[in-house]
Design a protein around this motif. Structure first.
Motif, PDB file in Angstrom:
ATOM      1  N   SER A   1     -33.049  -3.612   1.798  1.00  0.00           N
ATOM      2  CA  SER A   1     -32.559  -4.909   2.268  1.00  0.00           C
ATOM      3  C   SER A   1     -32.683  -5.956   1.173  1.00  0.00           C
ATOM      4  O   SER A   1     -31.885  -6.879   1.103  1.00  0.00           O
ATOM      5  CB  SER A   1     -33.298  -5.347   3.524  1.00  0.00           C
TER       6      SER A   1
ATOM      7  N   LEU B   1     -34.100 -21.185  10.671  1.00  0.00           N
ATOM      8  CA  LEU B   1     -34.709 -20.308   9.662  1.00  0.00           C
ATOM      9  C   LEU B   1     -36.232 -20.348   9.816  1.00  0.00           C
ATOM     10  O   LEU B   1     -36.795 -21.415  10.015  1.00  0.00           O
ATOM     11  CB  LEU B   1     -34.325 -20.844   8.278  1.00  0.00           C
TER      12      LEU B   1
ATOM     13  N   GLY C   1     -29.602  -6.232  -1.168  1.00  0.00           N
ATOM     14  CA  GLY C   1     -28.580  -7.146  -0.688  1.00  0.00           C
ATOM     15  C   GLY C   1     -27.185  -6.900  -1.226  1.00  0.00           C
ATOM     16  O   GLY C   1     -26.356  -7.771  -1.217  1.00  0.00           O
TER      17      GLY C   1
ATOM     18  N   ARG D   1     -30.965 -15.041   5.070  1.00  0.00           N
ATOM     19  CA  ARG D   1     -31.223 -14.013   6.062  1.00  0.00           C
ATOM     20  C   ARG D   1     -32.725 -13.762   6.113  1.00  0.00           C
ATOM     21  O   ARG D   1     -33.454 -14.209   5.217  1.00  0.00           O
ATOM     22  CB  ARG D   1     -30.437 -12.724   5.773  1.00  0.00           C
ATOM     23  N   THR D   2     -33.161 -13.067   7.149  1.00  0.00           N
ATOM     24  CA  THR D   2     -34.613 -12.859   7.283  1.00  0.00           C
ATOM     25  C   THR D   2     -34.892 -11.444   7.735  1.00  0.00           C
ATOM     26  O   THR D   2     -34.020 -10.770   8.286  1.00  0.00           O
ATOM     27  CB  THR D   2     -35.210 -13.781   8.363  1.00  0.00           C
ATOM     28  N   ASP D   3     -36.092 -10.990   7.464  1.00  0.00           N
ATOM     29  CA  ASP D   3     -36.586  -9.816   8.175  1.00  0.00           C
ATOM     30  C   ASP D   3     -37.992 -10.151   8.661  1.00  0.00           C
ATOM     31  O   ASP D   3     -38.370 -11.315   8.678  1.00  0.00           O
ATOM     32  CB  ASP D   3     -36.504  -8.555   7.299  1.00  0.00           C
TER      33      ASP D   3
ATOM     34  N   THR E   1     -26.552 -21.460   5.971  1.00  0.00           N
ATOM     35  CA  THR E   1     -27.971 -21.326   6.285  1.00  0.00           C
ATOM     36  C   THR E   1     -28.127 -21.747   7.727  1.00  0.00           C
ATOM     37  O   THR E   1     -27.284 -22.439   8.271  1.00  0.00           O
ATOM     38  CB  THR E   1     -28.817 -22.218   5.382  1.00  0.00           C
ATOM     39  N   ARG E   2     -29.209 -21.309   8.334  1.00  0.00           N
ATOM     40  CA  ARG E   2     -29.370 -21.610   9.755  1.00  0.00           C
ATOM     41  C   ARG E   2     -30.473 -22.635   9.927  1.00  0.00           C
ATOM     42  O   ARG E   2     -31.400 -22.695   9.154  1.00  0.00           O
ATOM     43  CB  ARG E   2     -29.714 -20.337  10.506  1.00  0.00           C
TER      44      ARG E   2
ATOM     45  N   LYS F   1     -26.317 -17.984   1.254  1.00  0.00           N
ATOM     46  CA  LYS F   1     -26.522 -17.330   2.534  1.00  0.00           C
ATOM     47  C   LYS F   1     -28.005 -17.109   2.772  1.00  0.00           C
ATOM     48  O   LYS F   1     -28.724 -16.746   1.839  1.00  0.00           O
ATOM     49  CB  LYS F   1     -25.838 -15.969   2.515  1.00  0.00           C
TER      50      LYS F   1
END
Ligand code: ADP
Ligand code: MG
Length: 389
Positions: free
Chosen positions: A90, A270, A93, A306-308, A266-267, A304
């Motif tokens: 991950s 986050l 990317g 994203r998270t884990d 982006t959110r 962008k």
């Protein structure tokens, strides 16, 4: 490409169907010897060497790779790299796809088994595109010692030499700038006592410009020093999107002037990270600036998030000139620059700050297509992970 040289082995292989049993036996023995020779060579390397398929299946592993990943002889072949190193897939990317033009990737990642280690990974695609021929050669170097000693001394020698130099520059330039300021003020005062005339106005105007330039020089030096002076981060709960938005609005003018389109996905929700707001701004600023400088008018910068479970990732993908393969390993070295007028300090600062935040920076690039810079921050609520034991 120059024509491939044919070894005597190739010639024999070309006549395979005309060989008798004795010659075949000889041939097999020779092939085994050649293969053995290459294996011996690979096994003497300090670096781990793997050959993997697009799915991460390991087809070849040398001794050092077994040692690094913590498995016994011959246990690696057939296993999936992504499974052995959780988070690696991950963090790459990138789309691993038979048809895609794949970048060369360099990454740092942590192994916790058999002991905590930092490994630098260098992944180079090779082999035929299509028809399942695509492979990656993966080179793994154990950089734990280097990294630890870096962290112990906080800065490596090159960096401290820069700091020394910077301190010197500040000292050396500060005094003449001061004296310039004072003398410009004196001249101004004397001018005011003279009879008004066109000439005097012109001189006054020149002096005003000089004062402005002196101020600008002073600002450059101050910024430069701030940029490279290591300061322990003041870690607070931080929303990365918020800080990013601030930096982008600050750079809006330049982006518009250069006709660069920014798409930030982006959110707001986050996960929170622990970070120093000012240092974050500096990181984002440096990365966006590099992207802008690499692009032509009409370029596009996509950001962008994203998270884990453990990390928040921010990827900055530009459509710029990309980076030459041989430069990829030197990006973080102080003074490495390909720009006229570049300082070669931006990425060094980014890497240092990311490390101080317990995070990492990864860069992948394809010449002519663009560059993706990925920042990886530990989540504040990160769970303690149980790795394979
Ligand atoms: P500087 O920007 O002063 O050259 P940096 O440390 O910021 O120093 O970057 C070092 C080098 O890395 C740059 O000169 C450039 O060659 C390369 N680089 C960094 N970011 C990018 C990017 N987004 N696209 C292409 N090249 C890049
Ligand atoms: Mg830069």
């Amino acid at each position: 490409m120059p024509p491939k040289k044919h070894s005597s082995l190739d010639r024999v292989l070309g006549r395979l169907d005309s060989l008798d049993a004795v010659n075949l036996t000889n041939l097999v023995q020779r092939l085994a010897r050649e293969r053995g020779l290459f294996e011996d060579i690979f096994n003497t390397l300090q670096e781990g060497v793997l050959v993997i398929t697009l799915d991460g299946e390991i087809e070849y592993a040398n001794l050092a790779a077994h040692r690094l990943i913590g498995l016994g002889d011959d246990e690696l072949v057939g296993q999936t790299l992504w499974r052995l190193v959780p988070g690696l897939r991950s963090s790459l990317g990138i789309a691993l796809d038979e048809d895609a033009a794949m970048p060369v990737v360099t990454r740092e990642f942590e192994l916790t088994y058999p002991e905590p280690r930092t490994v630098q990974l260098y992944m180079v695609p090779f082999g035929e595109q299509h028809a399942g021929g695509r492979r990656f050669a993966v080179i793994l170097s154990d950089i734990t010692r280097t990294k630890q000693s870096t962290e112990e001394r906080i800065e490596n020698e090159r960096t401290s030499s820069i700091l020394l130099l910077a301190a010197g520059v500040a000292h050396e330039l500060g005094n003449p700038l001061n004296s310039l300021t004072i003398h410009l003020q004196l001249i101004n005062r004397k001018l005011k006592k003279l009879k008004a005339s066109k000439e005097i106005d012109a001189v006054a105007e020149s002096i005003r410009i000089c004062e402005g330039e002196v101020k600008r020089l002073d600002g450059i030096i101050t910024n430069f020093l701030e940029a490279i002076r290591p300061q322990p981060p003041d870690l607070r709960e931080t929303n990365l999107s918020e800080v990013l938005a601030e930096v982008l609005s600050f750079q809006q003018r330049e982006l518009a002037d250069r006709d660069i389109r920014v798409e930030a996905e982006t959110r707001d929700d986050l996960p929170i990270v622990m970070a120093d707001r000012n240092q974050l701004k500096q990181i984002f600023f440096n990365i966006v600036k590099n992207a802008v400088e690499a692009m032509q008018p009409g370029g596009r910068l996509r950001i962008k998030a994203r998270t884990d479970d453990d990390m928040v990732y921010l990827a900055f993908a530009d459509s710029g000139a990309g980076i030459k393969q041989e430069d990829l390993t030197r990006l973080f070295q102080p003074y490495h620059t390909t720009k006229t007028g570049g300082h070669g300090l931006g990425l060094m600062v980014v890497q240092r700050i990311m490390r101080e935040h317990g995070g990492q920076i990864g860069i992948e690039s394809k010449e002519g297509l663009g560059t993706v810079v990925t920042l990886q921050f530990p989540r504040k609520d990160r769970r303690v992970r149980m790795l394979r034991s």
